[in-house]
Design a protein around this motif. Structure first.
Motif, PDB file in Angstrom:
ATOM      1  N   TYR B  74       0.819  -1.212   0.000  1.00  0.00           N
ATOM      2  CA  TYR B  74       0.000   0.000   0.000  1.00  0.00           C
ATOM      3  C   TYR B  74       0.852   1.261   0.000  1.00  0.00           C
ATOM      4  O   TYR B  74       0.318   2.362   0.046  1.00  0.00           O
ATOM      5  CB  TYR B  74      -0.900  -0.052   1.238  1.00  0.00           C
ATOM      6  N   GLN B  77      -0.033   5.146  -1.015  1.00  0.00           N
ATOM      7  CA  GLN B  77      -1.457   5.461  -0.905  1.00  0.00           C
ATOM      8  C   GLN B  77      -1.879   5.777   0.533  1.00  0.00           C
ATOM      9  O   GLN B  77      -3.081   5.847   0.828  1.00  0.00           O
ATOM     10  CB  GLN B  77      -2.289   4.281  -1.442  1.00  0.00           C
ATOM     11  N   CYS B  80      -4.822   8.092   1.714  1.00  0.00           N
ATOM     12  CA  CYS B  80      -6.209   7.671   1.503  1.00  0.00           C
ATOM     13  C   CYS B  80      -6.766   7.055   2.783  1.00  0.00           C
ATOM     14  O   CYS B  80      -7.779   7.514   3.318  1.00  0.00           O
ATOM     15  CB  CYS B  80      -6.307   6.663   0.367  1.00  0.00           C
ATOM     16  N   THR B  96     -12.783  -3.400   1.849  1.00  0.00           N
ATOM     17  CA  THR B  96     -11.892  -3.094   0.734  1.00  0.00           C
ATOM     18  C   THR B  96     -11.508  -4.376   0.010  1.00  0.00           C
ATOM     19  O   THR B  96     -12.024  -5.460   0.320  1.00  0.00           O
ATOM     20  CB  THR B  96     -10.647  -2.321   1.219  1.00  0.00           C
ATOM     21  N   LEU B 173     -14.503   0.411  -0.652  1.00  0.00           N
ATOM     22  CA  LEU B 173     -13.347   0.793  -1.467  1.00  0.00           C
ATOM     23  C   LEU B 173     -13.075  -0.172  -2.608  1.00  0.00           C
ATOM     24  O   LEU B 173     -13.286  -1.379  -2.471  1.00  0.00           O
ATOM     25  CB  LEU B 173     -12.108   0.849  -0.568  1.00  0.00           C
ATOM     26  N   GLY B 175     -10.519  -0.320  -6.576  1.00  0.00           N
ATOM     27  CA  GLY B 175      -9.502   0.372  -7.356  1.00  0.00           C
ATOM     28  C   GLY B 175      -9.990   0.782  -8.729  1.00  0.00           C
ATOM     29  O   GLY B 175     -11.140   0.514  -9.099  1.00  0.00           O
ATOM     30  N   GLU B 203     -10.042   4.202  -5.313  1.00  0.00           N
ATOM     31  CA  GLU B 203      -8.653   4.612  -5.136  1.00  0.00           C
ATOM     32  C   GLU B 203      -7.967   4.444  -6.487  1.00  0.00           C
ATOM     33  O   GLU B 203      -7.595   3.342  -6.870  1.00  0.00           O
ATOM     34  CB  GLU B 203      -7.962   3.737  -4.082  1.00  0.00           C
ATOM     35  N   ASN B 205      -5.088   4.517  -8.528  1.00  0.00           N
ATOM     36  CA  ASN B 205      -3.632   4.613  -8.459  1.00  0.00           C
ATOM     37  C   ASN B 205      -3.001   4.532  -9.860  1.00  0.00           C
ATOM     38  O   ASN B 205      -1.839   4.214 -10.015  1.00  0.00           O
ATOM     39  CB  ASN B 205      -3.047   3.585  -7.484  1.00  0.00           C
ATOM     40  N   GLY B 236      -5.672  12.388  -3.737  1.00  0.00           N
ATOM     41  CA  GLY B 236      -5.553  11.329  -2.742  1.00  0.00           C
ATOM     42  C   GLY B 236      -4.172  11.248  -2.100  1.00  0.00           C
ATOM     43  O   GLY B 236      -3.907  10.352  -1.303  1.00  0.00           O
ATOM     44  N   VAL B 242      -8.331  14.401   1.544  1.00  0.00           N
ATOM     45  CA  VAL B 242      -9.111  13.168   1.690  1.00  0.00           C
ATOM     46  C   VAL B 242     -10.018  13.277   2.907  1.00  0.00           C
ATOM     47  O   VAL B 242     -11.205  12.954   2.859  1.00  0.00           O
ATOM     48  CB  VAL B 242      -8.182  11.940   1.821  1.00  0.00           C
ATOM     49  N   LEU B 264     -10.214   9.052  -5.432  1.00  0.00           N
ATOM     50  CA  LEU B 264      -8.993   9.558  -4.819  1.00  0.00           C
ATOM     51  C   LEU B 264      -7.842   9.316  -5.791  1.00  0.00           C
ATOM     52  O   LEU B 264      -7.536   8.159  -6.116  1.00  0.00           O
ATOM     53  CB  LEU B 264      -8.704   8.842  -3.504  1.00  0.00           C
ATOM     54  N   THR B 266      -4.351   8.767  -6.568  1.00  0.00           N
ATOM     55  CA  THR B 266      -3.230   8.386  -5.742  1.00  0.00           C
ATOM     56  C   THR B 266      -2.207   7.616  -6.566  1.00  0.00           C
ATOM     57  O   THR B 266      -2.270   7.627  -7.796  1.00  0.00           O
ATOM     58  CB  THR B 266      -3.745   7.586  -4.508  1.00  0.00           C
TER      59      THR B 266
END
Lengths: 395, 370
Positions: B74, B77, B80, B96, B173, B175, B203, B205, B236, B242, B264, B266
């Motif tokens: 992680y 990130q 977040c 998540t 959550l 991705g 999220e 990324n 993010g 956030v 977000l 990130t």
């Protein structure tokens, strides 16, 4: 010989032009249920004038149960409704959701429940099986009793991932911290005489490969109610398959109050000494008839066992019976290869090898998609089963 | 000197200018002027630093083959998880996917329990049976291995929140890769239809495994993809952005307006998982640029230092404490015994008494209890 006989019967029926399309003609998946509803009165009236082609089985009701209090005449869908009614009344966290369940469901299993318990407890979902089951897991893991309906067992595959990867493994992978034991998934199952490829399947074996799930299939209204209530109260995710051909055809005296029938316990319906017949759901009624035929025509005494719970299944009852009879016939509608009969057969030969008088026999659906007009050929009917018994006896 | 600083900054507080935030179908937007106290700042710093060090340690243990299997890190990130948690309550719910180490920590798991889970030891947070992808704590529903499959679950949890009337919500959550899964859209529909108190958080990324968002998505405006669900897009990498956006989203949910979607923006420094070096589909320069210009920990650190909210020494002290905690946890995770063989079959079913589970042959039977 078997095929010739089936062909002959087919031609006899084929003489009636309407027969193979009787009942429902809808091909679109969503309209089938609606079709069933709308057409049912006319179906009924047609039955009176035209004799609808004979089903491949004759429903044989259970004796009236006496141990659970007053009974009422119910068919299978009404007994399911009754079980759900009992649950909603006694468990304030219970919710029912699925496609069209607020209106009673295409097979009428939830009729009246929304009006009785409110639209926040019995509600429709969009057409999204994967979402329904995933949502159900969430509702269950948060502590509520979640009863999800998948409109047909044939539509359960989009939710396969959610069932197999999420529901079944939740307890294990979280080291027992989380589980969705409060989840029960109901789905109409099995052949219906005219369902064709996508309204006839019996997918129990797909799920039987997945530890963590329970799979239950009743043979009639009394069993349906008791087993469904067991599934709902069981602390594991359960799949409850309802033989849809029995929804209206099967009528019994069903106890009005809630009662449970234990899971993972097979029931010996008829004792016998020469051959053990194992089946579940609709096929039980075929087996009972086969047992009578074997007695009458061959003088062979059959023991009939309703497995009821496919996973985890009752090895003891089956093996004890085979140890006594020395012969085993297993029959289900799903295709033979990789069907649950294979698992039973394998286990029994390991446990009862020296007791066996003949190879274990499987009479199942063919390894084809569930056929439309060829359904009568595909079904493991009483003639195919009787033939298998003859072979085992003469082995 | 240190004491003075404490006194001053407790009174002073810092005003941080936030980046602009994009909104979708919203009349209002999160506040652009926010207040962060010194205590909050130090707390965020410590948590983010712990998460960063924990992931770096995991990377090391993985390369030593002490952690095996699938492992998704992680680092990069952190803002977040920390920003989200700062704006909701521990009694709220969170779910998540498989990049779960950070959230397990913010939801109350200890570094020790997380590291021991990674190495598959008895003291792991899921008794060593889950591993990297499957960690759980109270009100944290995991830890889910299938891309996107946790999203409908989150909606179900949100229904329970609404039904029980406890004014709780569920943060759900996923991705940018999962954002293209069909079940996400099924869930948007159900959640909006039933006005569920759920915050969907994408999220982003920039890479779904090895595929950049531009190559995977017809629209990379993930905050608009709920169509009928209002959305927010924020930086993010900035913990305050956030936090403020999540606070706004939580108020939206709690006031009964139904779901809201947040994107977000990130970045993950590591590859998708440990088996992905993460440099075949992006350049080393790109990673280096993010690290130097928008690292979430550096951003917070600079902000605190430039506002005189903390001294360099004091942050260094935190770093040392964090490093020690990670070392201790790592020590524990490599010496704690593995779960006993009996655990293999436990928790398959809820059962009492124990059931027998068939082994590789009919004679080897194992017991399963829950």
């Amino acid at each position: 010989i078997t095929i010739m006989a089936a062909a002959a019967r087919f031609f006899v029926r084929g003489a009636h032009p309407k027969l193979s399309f009787s009942g429902v003609c809808a091909s679109a998946q969503r309209s089938l249920g609606a079709g069933l509803l709308k057409l049912s009165p006319s179906c009924a009236s047609r039955t009176k004038t035209h004799k609808r082609h004979a089903a491949h089985f004759t429903f044989q009701p259970d004796p009236v149960p006496t141990q659970y209090g007053p009974t009422q005449k119910m068919n299978l869908f009404q007994s399911v409704t009754s079980a759900l009614d009992n649950t909603l009344a006694s468990d304030p966290t219970a919710v029912i959701f699925g496609e069209d369940v607020a209106f009673g469901g295409v097979f009428r299993c939830t009729v009246g429940l929304r009006d009785k318990y409110g639209k926040d407890r019995v509600f429709n979902t969009p057409l999204c099986e994967q979402g329904i089951v995933g949502f159900g897991i969430g509702v269950a893991v948060a502590g509520a009793t979640a009863i999800a309906e998948i409109q047909f067992a044939d539509y359960i595959y989009p939710a396969f991932d959610q069932i197999v990867n999420e529901a079944a493994k939740y307890r294990y992978r979280s080291g027992n911290m989380f589980d969705c034991g409060n989840l029960t998934i109901r789905a109409p199952w099995g052949c219906v005489g005219h369902g064709s490829l996508y309204h006839s399947q019996s997918p129990e074996a797909f799920f039987a490969h997945c530890p963590g799930l329970k799979i239950v299939i009743p043979r009639g209204p009394v069993q349906a109610k008791g087993l469904l209530l067991s599934c709902i109260s069981d602390k594991n995710p359960c799949i409850f398959f309802e033989p849809k051909i029995l929804y209206r055809a099967a009528v019994e005296q069903v106890p009005v109050d809630a009662y449970t029938i234990p899971l993972s316990q097979a029931e010996v319906l008829q004792e016998g000494s020469d051959v053990t017949l194992v089946a579940w759901g609709t096929q039980i009624h075929v087996m009972k008839e086969v047992a009578n035929m074997a007695q009458e025509k061959l003088g062979v005494s059959c023991e009939v066992i309703d497995l009821q719970t496919i996973l985890p299944w009752d090895i003891d009852t089956v093996c004890k019976s085979v140890a006594k009879t020395g012969r085993l016939l297993i029959s289900h509608e799903a295709p033979v290869t990789g069907g649950f009969a294979a698992e039973i057969s394998s286990t029994v030969q390991e446990e009862c090898f020296l007791n066996l008088e003949a190879p274990i026999s499987r009479v199942c659906g063919y390894d084809t998609p569930f056929p439309h007009i060829f359904e009568p050929f595909y079904i493991p009917d009483k003639w195919k089963c009787l033939e298998a018994i003859k072979k085992m006896i003469n082995y | 000197k240190l004491k003075m600083l404490t006194n001053i900054s407790n009174v002073l507080r810092a005003c941080a200018q936030r980046h602009k935030c994009d909104t979708f179908k919203l009349d209002e937007a999160p506040a652009t002027q926010v207040v962060m106290t010194r205590d909050e700042g130090l707390q965020y710093y410590r948590i983010m630093q712990t998460m960063r060090r924990m992931e770096l340690k995991a990377d090391q243990l993985y390369k030593q083959k002490i952690i095996r299997g699938f492992c998704h890190l992680y680092d990069g990130q952190e803002a977040c998880a920390v920003g989200i948690e700062a704006a909701i309550n521990l009694s709220d719910h969170l779910i998540t996917a498989y990049r779960a180490h950070g959230y397990t920590y913010t939801r109350g798991g200890t570094v020790k329990e997380i590291m021991a889970e990674l190495t598959g030891r008895r003291g792991g947070i899921a008794k060593g049976k889950g591993g990297s992808m499957h960690m759980y704590t109270k009100h944290f529903y995991g830890g889910n291995g299938i891309v996107g499959a946790q999203v409908p679950l989150g909606a179900g949890v949100a229904l329970a929140c609404k039904y029980q009337g406890k004014n709780e919500l569920c943060v759900c959550l996923y991705g940018d890769g999962a954002a293209n899964q069909g079940q996400i859209f099924e869930t948007y529909n159900m959640a909006a239809l039933w006005k569920l108190p759920v915050i969907f958080i994408c999220e982003n990324n920039r890479y779904g495994m090895g595929t950049s968002v531009e190559r995977a998505a017809a629209s990379t405006d993930y905050y608009k993809r709920g169509e009928f669900i209002p959305g927010l897009r924020i930086d993010g990498m900035d913990v305050l952005c956030v936090r403020e956006a999540t606070r706004f989203a939580a108020d939206h949910c709690r006031s009964g307006k139904g779901p809201i979607l947040m994107e977000l923006q990130t970045y993950r420094y590591h590859g998708h998982s440990m088996s992905d070096p993460g440099v075949s589909y992006r350049t080393r320069e790109e990673i280096q640029e993010v690290r130097s210009k928008s690292d979430p920990i550096s951003l917070l650190k600079d902000r605190m230092l430039s506002n005189n909210m903390a001294s360099v020494e004091e942050l260094k002290e935190i770093d040392i404490e964090v490093r020690k905690e990670i070392e201790d946890a790592s020590q524990f995770a490599t010496t704690d015994p593995e779960p006993p063989l009996e655990e293999l079959c436990n928790h398959i079913y809820s059962n009492n008494p124990a059931i027998e589970v068939r082994g590789t042959n009919p004679w080897s039977k194992l017991k399963s209890v829950s």
